[in-house]
Write a protein that holds these residues in place. Structure first.
Motif, PDB file in Angstrom:
ATOM      1  N   GLU A  39       1.971  37.904  34.476  1.00  0.00           N
ATOM      2  CA  GLU A  39       1.674  36.549  34.009  1.00  0.00           C
ATOM      3  C   GLU A  39       2.383  35.474  34.822  1.00  0.00           C
ATOM      4  OE1 GLU A  39       2.713  36.857  29.899  1.00  0.00           O
ATOM      5  OE2 GLU A  39       0.735  37.628  29.306  1.00  0.00           O
ATOM      6  N   LYS A  40       3.405  35.856  35.577  1.00  0.00           N
ATOM      7  CA  LYS A  40       4.111  34.888  36.415  1.00  0.00           C
ATOM      8  C   LYS A  40       3.231  34.360  37.554  1.00  0.00           C
ATOM      9  CE  LYS A  40       8.786  36.693  35.621  1.00  0.00           C
ATOM     10  NZ  LYS A  40       9.992  37.288  36.258  1.00  0.00           N
ATOM     11  N   PHE A  41       2.143  35.059  37.842  1.00  0.00           N
ATOM     12  CA  PHE A  41       1.267  34.618  38.932  1.00  0.00           C
ATOM     13  C   PHE A  41       0.369  33.445  38.510  1.00  0.00           C
ATOM     14  CE2 PHE A  41       2.571  38.734  40.372  1.00  0.00           C
ATOM     15  CZ  PHE A  41       2.604  38.628  41.753  1.00  0.00           C
ATOM     16  N   LYS A  42       0.200  33.259  37.223  1.00  0.00           N
ATOM     17  CA  LYS A  42      -0.680  32.193  36.731  1.00  0.00           C
ATOM     18  C   LYS A  42      -0.214  30.836  37.244  1.00  0.00           C
ATOM     19  CE  LYS A  42      -2.722  30.317  32.486  1.00  0.00           C
ATOM     20  NZ  LYS A  42      -4.112  30.396  32.973  1.00  0.00           N
ATOM     21  N   ASP A  43      -1.154  30.058  37.748  1.00  0.00           N
ATOM     22  CA  ASP A  43      -0.953  28.697  38.260  1.00  0.00           C
ATOM     23  C   ASP A  43      -0.260  28.653  39.633  1.00  0.00           C
ATOM     24  OD1 ASP A  43      -2.157  27.568  35.993  1.00  0.00           O
ATOM     25  OD2 ASP A  43      -0.257  27.554  34.902  1.00  0.00           O
ATOM     26  N   LYS A  44       0.010  29.803  40.241  1.00  0.00           N
ATOM     27  CA  LYS A  44       0.588  29.784  41.587  1.00  0.00           C
ATOM     28  C   LYS A  44      -0.486  29.369  42.600  1.00  0.00           C
ATOM     29  CE  LYS A  44       4.582  31.323  40.190  1.00  0.00           C
ATOM     30  NZ  LYS A  44       5.725  30.411  40.077  1.00  0.00           N
ATOM     31  N   LYS A  45      -0.054  28.731  43.662  1.00  0.00           N
ATOM     32  CA  LYS A  45      -0.955  28.283  44.720  1.00  0.00           C
ATOM     33  C   LYS A  45      -1.176  29.394  45.742  1.00  0.00           C
ATOM     34  CE  LYS A  45      -1.615  24.120  43.205  1.00  0.00           C
ATOM     35  NZ  LYS A  45      -2.963  23.705  42.751  1.00  0.00           N
ATOM     36  N   LEU A  46      -2.415  29.488  46.223  1.00  0.00           N
ATOM     37  CA  LEU A  46      -2.755  30.496  47.225  1.00  0.00           C
ATOM     38  C   LEU A  46      -2.384  30.053  48.632  1.00  0.00           C
ATOM     39  CD1 LEU A  46      -4.490  31.505  44.792  1.00  0.00           C
ATOM     40  CD2 LEU A  46      -6.230  32.156  46.460  1.00  0.00           C
ATOM     41  N   PHE A  47      -2.587  28.766  48.909  1.00  0.00           N
ATOM     42  CA  PHE A  47      -2.480  28.288  50.285  1.00  0.00           C
ATOM     43  C   PHE A  47      -1.443  27.178  50.427  1.00  0.00           C
ATOM     44  CE2 PHE A  47      -6.950  29.498  49.453  1.00  0.00           C
ATOM     45  CZ  PHE A  47      -7.038  30.595  50.305  1.00  0.00           C
ATOM     46  N   ALA A  48      -0.955  27.034  51.649  1.00  0.00           N
ATOM     47  CA  ALA A  48      -0.082  25.915  51.965  1.00  0.00           C
ATOM     48  C   ALA A  48      -0.890  24.622  51.870  1.00  0.00           C
ATOM     49  CB  ALA A  48       0.496  26.079  53.369  1.00  0.00           C
ATOM     50  N   PRO A  49      -0.258  23.499  51.544  1.00  0.00           N
ATOM     51  CA  PRO A  49      -0.995  22.230  51.420  1.00  0.00           C
ATOM     52  C   PRO A  49      -1.795  21.903  52.675  1.00  0.00           C
ATOM     53  CG  PRO A  49       1.249  22.007  50.590  1.00  0.00           C
ATOM     54  CD  PRO A  49       1.178  23.345  51.250  1.00  0.00           C
ATOM     55  N   GLU A  50      -3.052  21.515  52.458  1.00  0.00           N
ATOM     56  CA  GLU A  50      -3.940  21.125  53.553  1.00  0.00           C
ATOM     57  C   GLU A  50      -4.046  22.204  54.637  1.00  0.00           C
ATOM     58  OE1 GLU A  50      -5.626  18.369  53.139  1.00  0.00           O
ATOM     59  OE2 GLU A  50      -4.495  17.945  51.311  1.00  0.00           O
ATOM     60  N   SER A  51      -4.062  23.465  54.197  1.00  0.00           N
ATOM     61  CA  SER A  51      -4.084  24.573  55.153  1.00  0.00           C
ATOM     62  C   SER A  51      -4.782  25.767  54.522  1.00  0.00           C
ATOM     63  CB  SER A  51      -2.657  24.948  55.551  1.00  0.00           C
ATOM     64  OG  SER A  51      -2.625  26.154  56.295  1.00  0.00           O
ATOM     65  N   ASP A  52      -5.249  26.692  55.367  1.00  0.00           N
ATOM     66  CA  ASP A  52      -5.794  27.942  54.854  1.00  0.00           C
ATOM     67  C   ASP A  52      -4.820  29.102  55.070  1.00  0.00           C
ATOM     68  OD1 ASP A  52      -5.974  28.337  57.561  1.00  0.00           O
ATOM     69  OD2 ASP A  52      -8.166  28.365  57.635  1.00  0.00           O
ATOM     70  N   LYS A  53      -3.572  28.771  55.318  1.00  0.00           N
ATOM     71  CA  LYS A  53      -2.538  29.797  55.441  1.00  0.00           C
ATOM     72  C   LYS A  53      -2.154  30.287  54.049  1.00  0.00           C
ATOM     73  CE  LYS A  53       2.229  30.672  56.862  1.00  0.00           C
ATOM     74  NZ  LYS A  53       3.489  30.082  57.401  1.00  0.00           N
ATOM     75  N   VAL A  54      -2.251  31.601  53.821  1.00  0.00           N
ATOM     76  CA  VAL A  54      -1.934  32.174  52.511  1.00  0.00           C
ATOM     77  C   VAL A  54      -0.420  32.189  52.308  1.00  0.00           C
ATOM     78  CG1 VAL A  54      -2.158  34.166  50.993  1.00  0.00           C
ATOM     79  CG2 VAL A  54      -4.005  33.613  52.594  1.00  0.00           C
ATOM     80  N   VAL A  55       0.022  31.557  51.232  1.00  0.00           N
ATOM     81  CA  VAL A  55       1.466  31.514  50.945  1.00  0.00           C
ATOM     82  C   VAL A  55       1.808  32.180  49.622  1.00  0.00           C
ATOM     83  CG1 VAL A  55       1.922  29.472  52.347  1.00  0.00           C
ATOM     84  CG2 VAL A  55       1.212  29.193  49.951  1.00  0.00           C
ATOM     85  N   LEU A  56       0.811  32.571  48.837  1.00  0.00           N
ATOM     86  CA  LEU A  56       1.096  33.303  47.607  1.00  0.00           C
ATOM     87  C   LEU A  56       1.881  34.552  47.964  1.00  0.00           C
ATOM     88  CD1 LEU A  56       0.672  33.644  44.535  1.00  0.00           C
ATOM     89  CD2 LEU A  56      -1.404  34.937  45.077  1.00  0.00           C
ATOM     90  N   SER A  57       3.015  34.767  47.307  1.00  0.00           N
ATOM     91  CA  SER A  57       3.899  35.830  47.765  1.00  0.00           C
ATOM     92  C   SER A  57       4.780  36.351  46.642  1.00  0.00           C
ATOM     93  CB  SER A  57       4.777  35.300  48.914  1.00  0.00           C
ATOM     94  OG  SER A  57       5.575  36.317  49.454  1.00  0.00           O
ATOM     95  N   VAL A  58       5.375  37.506  46.904  1.00  0.00           N
ATOM     96  CA  VAL A  58       6.388  38.094  46.030  1.00  0.00           C
ATOM     97  C   VAL A  58       7.668  38.172  46.845  1.00  0.00           C
ATOM     98  CG1 VAL A  58       7.070  40.145  44.730  1.00  0.00           C
ATOM     99  CG2 VAL A  58       4.671  39.440  44.764  1.00  0.00           C
ATOM    100  N   GLU A  59       8.726  37.532  46.359  1.00  0.00           N
ATOM    101  CA  GLU A  59       9.950  37.422  47.140  1.00  0.00           C
ATOM    102  C   GLU A  59      11.174  37.792  46.316  1.00  0.00           C
ATOM    103  OE1 GLU A  59       9.893  36.865  50.281  1.00  0.00           O
ATOM    104  OE2 GLU A  59       7.826  36.180  50.528  1.00  0.00           O
ATOM    105  N   LYS A  60      12.156  38.391  46.987  1.00  0.00           N
ATOM    106  CA  LYS A  60      13.417  38.727  46.325  1.00  0.00           C
ATOM    107  C   LYS A  60      14.175  37.465  45.963  1.00  0.00           C
ATOM    108  CE  LYS A  60      17.391  41.809  46.790  1.00  0.00           C
ATOM    109  NZ  LYS A  60      18.078  42.812  47.676  1.00  0.00           N
TER     110      LYS A  60
END
Length: 242
Positions: free
Chosen positions: A179-200
């Motif tokens: 459920e923590k993924f809800k409302d997360k952004k897929l891409f960097a602003p004004e870009s098609d670079k995928v930034v959705l991630s899982v980080e320590k």
């Protein structure tokens, strides 16, 4: 009278043993084939039902019984299309919800055939995409549901084939983590670079989710799976947002 030679099958001979064993193997093989064929349709139905439940889970529709899940899937999933990485939609002969993209698997995904499910939840359009990757002990997979902007996560569900219980298996078993993924952004602003991630160490809460404690490699597998999988759909997202 002289001794008469007793005629009959010599059950102590090697030939008897070989023939007996061969017949037994043939009978067992026939029975196994019959049972497999008899149960195959049911097994396929169970696999399909499990996939439907996973897709519904990604849409935050959970805890349904088998019949309720099957009916809900028909209600909310409007179509299951096939798209290629160039964003081109396959010309399906008819709209359906389990005849096209629904039949694809990880092998199709690797070959560039991508499934996308168009859904309607509470009157709003959602898109669900499957993703596939590798965890610590085996394959992992998941479904990501997106809002109609194709930039924001609506929900997520992950599965695995052999991660450690209480550690890597948390990607499937821990609903609160999904459920923590809800409302997360897929891409960097004004870009098609995928930034959705899982980080320590989360540095950007708009697009990053905390890694599963004690399961760094599995978490890295989810990160790579998301970024590689979402990137495959970028061109299609551009087309449907026009």
């Amino acid at each position: 009278m002289g001794n008469e030679t007793k005629k009959g099958l010599n059950t102590n001979s090697n030939l008897y043993t070989i023939v007996y064993s061969a017949i037994l193997v043939i009978i067992v093989a026939f029975l196994l084939a019959f049972v497999f064929q008899a149960l195959n349709d049911r097994q396929q139905a169970n696999v399909a039902l499990d996939k439907k439940k996973q897709i519904l889970n990604s849409l935050n529709i959970r805890d349904l019984g088998d019949e309720a899940a099957a009916e809900k899937f028909k209600e909310v999933v409007l179509s299951d299309d096939i798209v290629n990485p160039q964003g081109e939609l396959k010309d399906n002969t008819a709209k359906d919800n389990e005849s096209f993209g629904f039949k694809l698997n990880s092998a199709n995904y690797k070959n560039g055939e991508l499934a996308i499910f168009t859904c309607k939840v509470d009157g709003a359009t959602k898109y669900v995409i499957p993703v596939y990757g590798a965890g610590l002990w085996g394959p992992i997979s998941g479904y990501i549901a997106l809002n109609d902007d194709c930039e924001t996560v609506f929900g997520a569900y992950f599965d695995h084939e052999g991660e450690t219980a209480g550690l890597g298996a948390e990607i499937k078993d821990n609903r609160s983590w999904q459920e923590k993924f809800k409302d997360k952004k897929l891409f960097a602003p004004e870009s098609d670079k995928v930034v959705l991630s899982v980080e320590k160490n989360v540095t950007d809460a708009t697009c990053q989710v905390d890694a599963v404690t004690g399961a760094t490699l599995t978490s890295n597998g989810v990160r790579d799976m998301l970024q590689e999988g979402i990137a495959k759909y970028v061109e299609y997202f551009k087309k449907i947002k026009k």
